[in-house]
Scaffold this motif. Structure first.
Motif, mmCIF file in Angstrom:
data_model
loop_
_atom_site.group_PDB
_atom_site.id
_atom_site.type_symbol
_atom_site.label_atom_id
_atom_site.label_comp_id
_atom_site.label_asym_id
_atom_site.label_seq_id
_atom_site.Cartn_x
_atom_site.Cartn_y
_atom_site.Cartn_z
ATOM 1 N N LEU A 272 0.832 -1.197 0.000
ATOM 2 C CA LEU A 272 0.000 0.000 0.000
ATOM 3 C C LEU A 272 0.870 1.252 0.000
ATOM 4 N N SER A 273 0.329 2.306 -0.600
ATOM 5 C CA SER A 273 1.053 3.572 -0.705
ATOM 6 C C SER A 273 0.243 4.687 -0.039
ATOM 7 N N PHE A 274 0.958 5.613 0.621
ATOM 8 C CA PHE A 274 0.305 6.678 1.386
ATOM 9 C C PHE A 274 1.024 8.011 1.166
ATOM 10 N N LEU A 275 0.288 9.072 1.452
ATOM 11 C CA LEU A 275 0.846 10.425 1.471
ATOM 12 C C LEU A 275 0.823 10.910 2.915
ATOM 13 N N PHE A 276 1.956 11.440 3.360
ATOM 14 C CA PHE A 276 2.042 11.987 4.711
ATOM 15 C C PHE A 276 2.893 13.251 4.654
ATOM 16 N N LYS A 277 2.248 14.398 4.945
ATOM 17 C CA LYS A 277 2.909 15.696 4.784
ATOM 18 C C LYS A 277 3.443 15.786 3.357
ATOM 19 N N ILE A 283 4.247 0.767 2.339
ATOM 20 C CA ILE A 283 4.410 -0.339 3.286
ATOM 21 C C ILE A 283 4.091 -1.629 2.530
ATOM 22 N N ALA A 284 4.957 -2.622 2.679
ATOM 23 C CA ALA A 284 4.782 -3.857 1.914
ATOM 24 C C ALA A 284 5.293 -5.050 2.714
ATOM 25 N N LEU A 285 4.646 -6.190 2.512
ATOM 26 C CA LEU A 285 5.139 -7.430 3.096
ATOM 27 C C LEU A 285 6.390 -7.862 2.346
ATOM 28 N N GLY A 286 7.404 -8.324 3.096
ATOM 29 C CA GLY A 286 8.652 -8.735 2.484
ATOM 30 C C GLY A 286 8.564 -10.117 1.860
ATOM 31 N N ASP A 291 9.175 -10.550 7.323
ATOM 32 C CA ASP A 291 9.657 -9.242 6.872
ATOM 33 C C ASP A 291 8.548 -8.272 6.490
ATOM 34 N N ILE A 292 8.758 -6.994 6.852
ATOM 35 C CA ILE A 292 7.918 -5.884 6.410
ATOM 36 C C ILE A 292 8.843 -4.750 5.983
ATOM 37 N N ASP A 293 8.553 -4.145 4.834
ATOM 38 C CA ASP A 293 9.388 -3.066 4.302
ATOM 39 C C ASP A 293 8.632 -1.741 4.336
ATOM 40 N N LEU A 294 9.324 -0.711 4.782
ATOM 41 C CA LEU A 294 8.783 0.653 4.811
ATOM 42 C C LEU A 294 9.687 1.527 3.948
ATOM 43 N N THR A 295 9.109 2.146 2.928
ATOM 44 C CA THR A 295 9.888 2.998 2.018
ATOM 45 C C THR A 295 9.359 4.424 2.090
ATOM 46 N N VAL A 296 10.256 5.360 2.363
ATOM 47 C CA VAL A 296 9.885 6.772 2.500
ATOM 48 C C VAL A 296 10.601 7.567 1.419
ATOM 49 N N SER A 297 9.830 8.366 0.663
ATOM 50 C CA SER A 297 10.407 9.152 -0.434
ATOM 51 C C SER A 297 10.072 10.628 -0.258
ATOM 52 N N HIS A 298 11.048 11.461 -0.606
ATOM 53 C CA HIS A 298 10.832 12.908 -0.637
ATOM 54 C C HIS A 298 11.577 13.431 -1.851
ATOM 55 N N HIS A 299 10.813 13.891 -2.848
ATOM 56 C CA HIS A 299 11.392 14.252 -4.145
ATOM 57 C C HIS A 299 12.152 13.043 -4.695
ATOM 58 N N HIS A 300 13.448 13.173 -4.976
ATOM 59 C CA HIS A 300 14.172 12.053 -5.564
ATOM 60 C C HIS A 300 14.965 11.254 -4.532
ATOM 61 N N VAL A 301 14.835 11.603 -3.264
ATOM 62 C CA VAL A 301 15.536 10.880 -2.200
ATOM 63 C C VAL A 301 14.620 9.770 -1.671
ATOM 64 N N VAL A 302 15.125 8.539 -1.665
ATOM 65 C CA VAL A 302 14.338 7.373 -1.247
ATOM 66 C C VAL A 302 15.075 6.640 -0.129
ATOM 67 N N TRP A 360 8.901 3.304 15.319
ATOM 68 C CA TRP A 360 9.606 2.852 14.119
ATOM 69 C C TRP A 360 9.156 3.636 12.882
ATOM 70 N N VAL A 361 7.865 3.844 12.742
ATOM 71 C CA VAL A 361 7.342 4.552 11.568
ATOM 72 C C VAL A 361 7.744 6.026 11.598
ATOM 73 N N MET A 362 7.484 6.702 12.703
ATOM 74 C CA MET A 362 7.693 8.142 12.760
ATOM 75 C C MET A 362 9.180 8.510 12.793
ATOM 76 N N TYR A 363 10.006 7.573 13.280
ATOM 77 C CA TYR A 363 11.449 7.814 13.306
ATOM 78 C C TYR A 363 12.026 7.915 11.898
ATOM 79 N N SER A 364 11.347 7.268 10.938
ATOM 80 C CA SER A 364 11.846 7.289 9.555
ATOM 81 C C SER A 364 11.618 8.641 8.886
#
Length: 421
Positions: A272-277, A283-286, A291-302, A360-364
């Protein structure tokens, strides 16, 4: 996990499966998530410990009764013994002696049997049902060990600033109950029954409901106890359900912190994909069951963050850190650890599963206002100079922190892509 935690997890997964079945649309699956009351396995564990201790105490009394008069299997074999020690001979044994001339000898001018065939019966203790009882004893032994270590670590300890060590009567009561059960267990393990049965392979997988386990009152108590509390004979299913429980906990954290579902990019429940600020968060199952993967992107930085789940209370060393993940954390039901510091739990005091996941989520997406002129030269965590820079990402060779400056004309803001604790 403790037995009662596995039991409650099984019930929780049934609840989650029902919710998922009723929400086939991903949009409404997330929109209605507030209606889902996801209970805490931790809280349930504390509430049910006394009941479990009482059940174990009762089962110990049942096992003691079984040990006093266990079911046995009668086996027999034909042996040759001296005639003087044989006692009564059956007709079949006498006929064998009569035909075997090697057993006879001459005495006082007549032939008499010196040795005879004798059919000897023996009682065999190591039957399937008794091996099951041995396995149950071993299982409870392991379980009490988990309880003992868990509550021991919860005892208040001395701090240099303390004048006295505070009391915790609840923990003291639990430890006293465990001590009493362990005393009863030591008695059982010192019996001839257990010493003999423990020589067998006690690692039974699927328990077969034999006539003795179903119809003998004492054995059936033990079988019913096993069925009631042992919910996961398949450990892969346990891992899969445990991950699903944490996945829904993550979604709860997203919902409570106003993450917005990106419906165009969310096509599957397990990705699933979300927008936050101003972040895009996925968030995806590994690939594996843990395993669970959390990917955070801002512009071109991932930034990719990896979570490895373990059902045991004591964290075990994973085989390897996941490639392409900036951070890897290991999480149990009771604490979280950084992969690089598995001997140091992140939380010194107990926090709930929800609080661990929130951290864990907010620390990212940790942010802090800081002057770019200064902290493009010095690490904002350890003050180390000579930072590495690639594109707009800074990395500290000393503490391994990685960060970038967000584009904002009014203020300089650091986004910590990887923040070593």
């Amino acid at each position: 996990m403790k037995i009662i935690e596995e039991s409650q997890l099984k019930k929780t997964i049934s609840q989650l499966n029902m919710y998922q079945e009723e929400h086939r649309s991903i949009k409404y699956f997330y929109k209605d998530l507030d209606e889902l009351k996801l209970g805490s396995l931790q809280r349930f564990s504390f509430q049910q410990d006394d009941a479990f201790f009482n059940e174990v105490s009762f089962i110990f009394s049942v096992i003691s009764s079984i040990i006093a008069h266990p079911h046995l299997s009668n086996k027999g074999e034909d042996i040759i013994v001296r005639a003087s020690t044989a006692g009564h001979l059956s007709t079949e044994s006498f006929q064998q002696v009569f035909k075997d001339t090697q057993l006879w000898k001459e005495k006082d001018y007549e032939m008499i049997p010196e040795y005879v065939h004798h059919y000897q019966y023996t009682d065999e203790l190591k039957i399937y049902e008794n091996v099951f009882i041995g396995m149950l004893i071993h299982l409870i032994d392991v379980e009490l060990g988990k309880y003992s270590e868990f509550y021991m670590h919860m005892l208040p300890s001395f701090d240099q600033a303390d004048i006295e060590i505070s009391e915790n009567k609840t923990i003291e009561k639990k430890l006293a109950q465990i001590d009493d059960l362990e005393r009863k267990l030591r008695y059982i393990k010192n019996t001839y029954f257990y010493k003999e049965i423990s020589k067998c392979n006690l690692a039974l997988r699927t328990i077969q409901p034999t006539n003795i386990l179903l119809k003998d009152r004492l054995y059936h108590y033990c079988f019913k106890f096993y069925r009631q509390f042992i919910q996961y004979e398949d450990k892969d299913r346990l891992l899969e359900d445990f991950r699903k429980y944490y996945f829904f906990t993550i979604l709860k954290v997203f919902k409570d912190n106003h993450f917005v579902l990106d419906e165009k990019k969310s096509q599957k429940y397990n990705h699933l994909s979300f927008l936050f600020k101003d972040y895009q968060v996925e968030i995806a199952l590994g690939k594996t069951l843990t395993d669970i993967d959390l990917t955070v992107s801002h512009h071109h930085v991932v930034a990719k963050h990896h979570l490895m789940l373990q059902t045991e209370r004591d964290v075990q060393m994973p085989e390897l850190e996941i490639e392409n993940a900036l951070t890897t954390h290991v999480m149990t039901l009771w604490n979280a650890y950084q992969f690089v510091q598995l001997d140091q739990p992140i939380f010194s005091n107990r926090v709930s599963e929800y609080e661990m996941i929130t951290e864990w989520v907010m620390y990212s997406m940790k942010e802090v206002q800081a002057k770019k002129d200064i902290y493009s030269k010095y690490c904002p965590v350890c003050r180390h100079k000579n930072l590495n820079q690639e594109d707009e990402v800074y990395s500290c060779p000393d503490c391994k922190t990685m960060y970038t400056f967000k584009k904002d004309e009014k203020k300089d803001t650091i986004w910590f892509i990887q923040l070593r604790r």
